[in-house]
Design an enzyme around this catalytic site. Structure first.
Site, PDB file in Angstrom:
ATOM      1  N   LYS A  34       0.823  -1.218   0.000  1.00 60.40           N
ATOM      2  CA  LYS A  34       0.000   0.000   0.000  1.00 60.40           C
ATOM      3  C   LYS A  34       0.852   1.261   0.000  1.00 60.40           C
ATOM      4  CE  LYS A  34      -4.495  -1.597   1.290  1.00 60.40           C
ATOM      5  NZ  LYS A  34      -5.702  -1.515   2.085  1.00 60.40           N
ATOM      6  N   LYS A  80      -3.816  -9.691  -7.054  1.00 58.86           N
ATOM      7  CA  LYS A  80      -5.056  -9.999  -6.334  1.00 58.86           C
ATOM      8  C   LYS A  80      -6.216  -9.160  -6.880  1.00 58.86           C
ATOM      9  CE  LYS A  80      -6.169  -8.056  -2.364  1.00 58.86           C
ATOM     10  NZ  LYS A  80      -6.542  -7.649  -0.998  1.00 58.86           N
ATOM     11  N   LYS A 117     -10.867  -4.384  -4.594  1.00 59.15           N
ATOM     12  CA  LYS A 117     -11.941  -3.409  -4.791  1.00 59.15           C
ATOM     13  C   LYS A 117     -11.395  -2.005  -4.999  1.00 59.15           C
ATOM     14  CE  LYS A 117     -13.393  -3.930  -0.096  1.00 59.15           C
ATOM     15  NZ  LYS A 117     -12.355  -3.541   0.861  1.00 59.15           N
TER      16      LYS A 117
HETATM   17  P1  ATP Z   1      -8.427  -3.153  -0.726  1.00 58.21           P
HETATM   18  O1  ATP Z   1      -8.275  -3.594  -2.130  1.00 58.21           O
HETATM   19  O2  ATP Z   1      -9.158  -1.870  -0.541  1.00 58.21           O
HETATM   20  O3  ATP Z   1      -7.165  -3.245   0.067  1.00 58.21           O
HETATM   21  P2  ATP Z   1      -9.640  -5.675  -0.319  1.00 58.21           P
HETATM   22  O4  ATP Z   1     -10.448  -5.891  -1.538  1.00 58.21           O
HETATM   23  O5  ATP Z   1      -8.367  -6.420  -0.149  1.00 58.21           O
HETATM   24  O6  ATP Z   1      -9.398  -4.142  -0.064  1.00 58.21           O
HETATM   25  P3  ATP Z   1     -10.532  -5.942   2.393  1.00 58.21           P
HETATM   26  O7  ATP Z   1     -11.604  -5.173   3.016  1.00 58.21           O
HETATM   27  O8  ATP Z   1      -9.140  -5.538   2.742  1.00 58.21           O
HETATM   28  O9  ATP Z   1     -10.640  -5.966   0.826  1.00 58.21           O
HETATM   29  O10 ATP Z   1     -10.737  -7.466   2.670  1.00 58.21           O
HETATM   30  C1  ATP Z   1     -11.910  -8.060   3.154  1.00 58.21           C
HETATM   31  C2  ATP Z   1     -11.729  -9.557   3.135  1.00 58.21           C
HETATM   32  O11 ATP Z   1     -11.752 -10.029   1.786  1.00 58.21           O
HETATM   33  C3  ATP Z   1     -10.411 -10.032   3.720  1.00 58.21           C
HETATM   34  O12 ATP Z   1     -10.652 -11.208   4.478  1.00 58.21           O
HETATM   35  C4  ATP Z   1      -9.573 -10.343   2.530  1.00 58.21           C
HETATM   36  O13 ATP Z   1      -8.604 -11.340   2.796  1.00 58.21           O
HETATM   37  C5  ATP Z   1     -10.619 -10.856   1.553  1.00 58.21           C
HETATM   38  N1  ATP Z   1     -10.187 -10.661   0.185  1.00 58.21           N
HETATM   39  C6  ATP Z   1      -9.954  -9.473  -0.428  1.00 58.21           C
HETATM   40  N2  ATP Z   1      -9.595  -9.646  -1.702  1.00 58.21           N
HETATM   41  C7  ATP Z   1      -9.586 -10.988  -1.916  1.00 58.21           C
HETATM   42  C8  ATP Z   1      -9.294 -11.801  -3.059  1.00 58.21           C
HETATM   43  N3  ATP Z   1      -8.938 -11.275  -4.208  1.00 58.21           N
HETATM   44  N4  ATP Z   1      -9.410 -13.148  -2.930  1.00 58.21           N
HETATM   45  C9  ATP Z   1      -9.789 -13.692  -1.757  1.00 58.21           C
HETATM   46  N5  ATP Z   1     -10.072 -12.985  -0.646  1.00 58.21           N
HETATM   47  C10 ATP Z   1      -9.976 -11.650  -0.711  1.00 58.21           C
END
Ligand code: ATP
Ligand code: LTN
Length: 333
Positions: A114, A196, A199
């Site tokens: 980040k 990954k 969002k």
């Molecule tokens: P950002 O992209 O804003 O960092 P994020 O999409 O990673 O956010 P979080 O709110 O940080 O989302 O994560 C919420 C949950 O979703 C966490 O348990 C995270 O491990 C899971 N998660 C996020 N992205 C993935 C992915 N691509 N595959 C599987 N699990 C995910």
């Protein structure tokens, strides 16, 4: 029966994606069983570690709560709440900050990642983010933490923080363990399958939002980046097609071997349509329920008020115990 506690959180930092759903939300719902009680929070305090627009943050926080309900979070089995409504999170985080080493935080890969993506805003909150997450977990004496693979390191840090505190001050905390799906623990971006699915990715074609219309879901899967060889294989050397196969398997319950056999020799087009169909079949009812809930403002408010009250009552007990153990209650006798 002594119930075990489950806890998890999700940031309202954007539209929730298929990655969030498969990696986390689906498991959140499945973990609601008779021998457990669950705390699920919308982690809005975590979200401000990157720049947010105030109005959008408030709106997305409430939308995320409605979406969690639509995904099957049952307020009778879980306390669903907004992190900032329970002040104990920040209160415990301070004490835990003083029991966490800079060296430990320096090793966190999400911080490194980040700080690269937000080079103009490497703030102290981004650095101590995992300590606030440890507070979320330890406040509720949670045993199980359902998360995607990318959060494993943070849960392990929460374990280390708990073990150290218990050693120094006596057993204040349950030591938690992560629950990560075997398949789908890391769903990859559709435009760059070595990254990954996230969002906060600026390119909406890289992710499927849980709320995307069926026609959009189909279009995004059809455009998903694969490779030019057209061979159906579950193989890390072919991240694009492997990602599609794992999504297909998580939504159909099939094994990767079964899926490979089903599409062998048929190129990628058939697989892409089949993945889209499977995803749409599961997401469509959730989307309908989500739209319904957005209009049920009184219900949503009552669920979140009750959830916060329940969370607060557990969290307060932990914080009072911690303050006493550390010598911060300073009562005049
Ligand atoms: P950002 O992209 O804003 O960092 P994020 O999409 O990673 O956010 P979080 O709110 O940080 O989302 O994560 C919420 C949950 O979703 C966490 O348990 C995270 O491990 C899971 N998660 C996020 N992205 C993935 C992915 N691509 N595959 C599987 N699990 C995910
Ligand atoms: N940091 C997590 C979201 C989160 C969380 C938690 C997950 C905040 N608090 C407590 C598990 C337990 C993320 O997914 N980025």
């Amino acid at each position: 029966m002594e119930k075990k506690t489950v806890l998890s959180g999700i940031q309202p930092s954007g539209i929730l994606t298929l990655g969030n759903y498969v990696g986390a939300l689906r498991n959140w719902s499945l973990l609601q069983q008779d021998d457990r009680f669950c705390y699920y929070c919308v982690a809005n305090l975590h979200a401000i570690t990157v720049k947010q627009d105030a109005e959008a943050l408030n709106r997305r926080t409430l939308e995320a709560a409605a979406l969690l309900l639509a995904c099957g979070i049952d307020p009778k089995r879980s306390a669903l709440f907004i992190q900032s409504h329970v002040k104990e999170h920040t209160e415990l985080a301070w004490v835990l900050n003083c029991g966490t080493y800079i060296g430990e935080l320096n090793r966190m890969t999400q911080f490194k990642d980040k700080s690269q993506r937000h080079a103009d805003n490497i703030n102290a909150g981004l650095f101590t983010y995992p300590v606030l997450m440890a507070a979320d977990i330890l406040l509720y004496q949670a045993s199980y933490i359902p998360v995607g693979k990318d959060q494993k390191q943070h849960v392990e840090l929460a374990r280390d923080i708990a073990i150290r505190f218990n050693k120094n001050y006596g057993d204040a905390f349950i030591v938690p363990e992560p629950i990560i799906p075997k398949l789908g623990g890391k769903i990859m971006s559709l435009t760059d399958p070595t990254k990954k699915m996230s969002k906060s990715d600026p390119n909406p074609n890289s992710y499927i939002a849980i709320t995307d219309e069926p026609s959009v879901i189909l279009k995004k899967f059809k455009r998903a980046v694969t490779d030019s060889e057209g061979i159906i294989a579950y193989d890390p050397e072919r991240p694009g097609v492997t990602n599609l196969l794992s999504i297909y398997c998580t939504f159909t319950g099939k094994t990767p071997e079964e899926a490979v056999a089903e599409f062998a020799g048929q190129g990628y087009g058939k697989l892409k349509t089949a993945v889209a169909d499977a995803v749409i079949a599961e997401l469509e009812p959730i989307q309908n329920e989500y739209k319904r809930l957005l209009d049920e403002k009184t219900y949503l408010k009552s669920v979140l008020d009750d959830g916060a009250a329940q969370a607060r009552s557990t969290a307060r007990k932990t914080v009072d115990d911690v303050l006493r153990r550390v010598g911060l209650d300073a009562t005049v006798m």
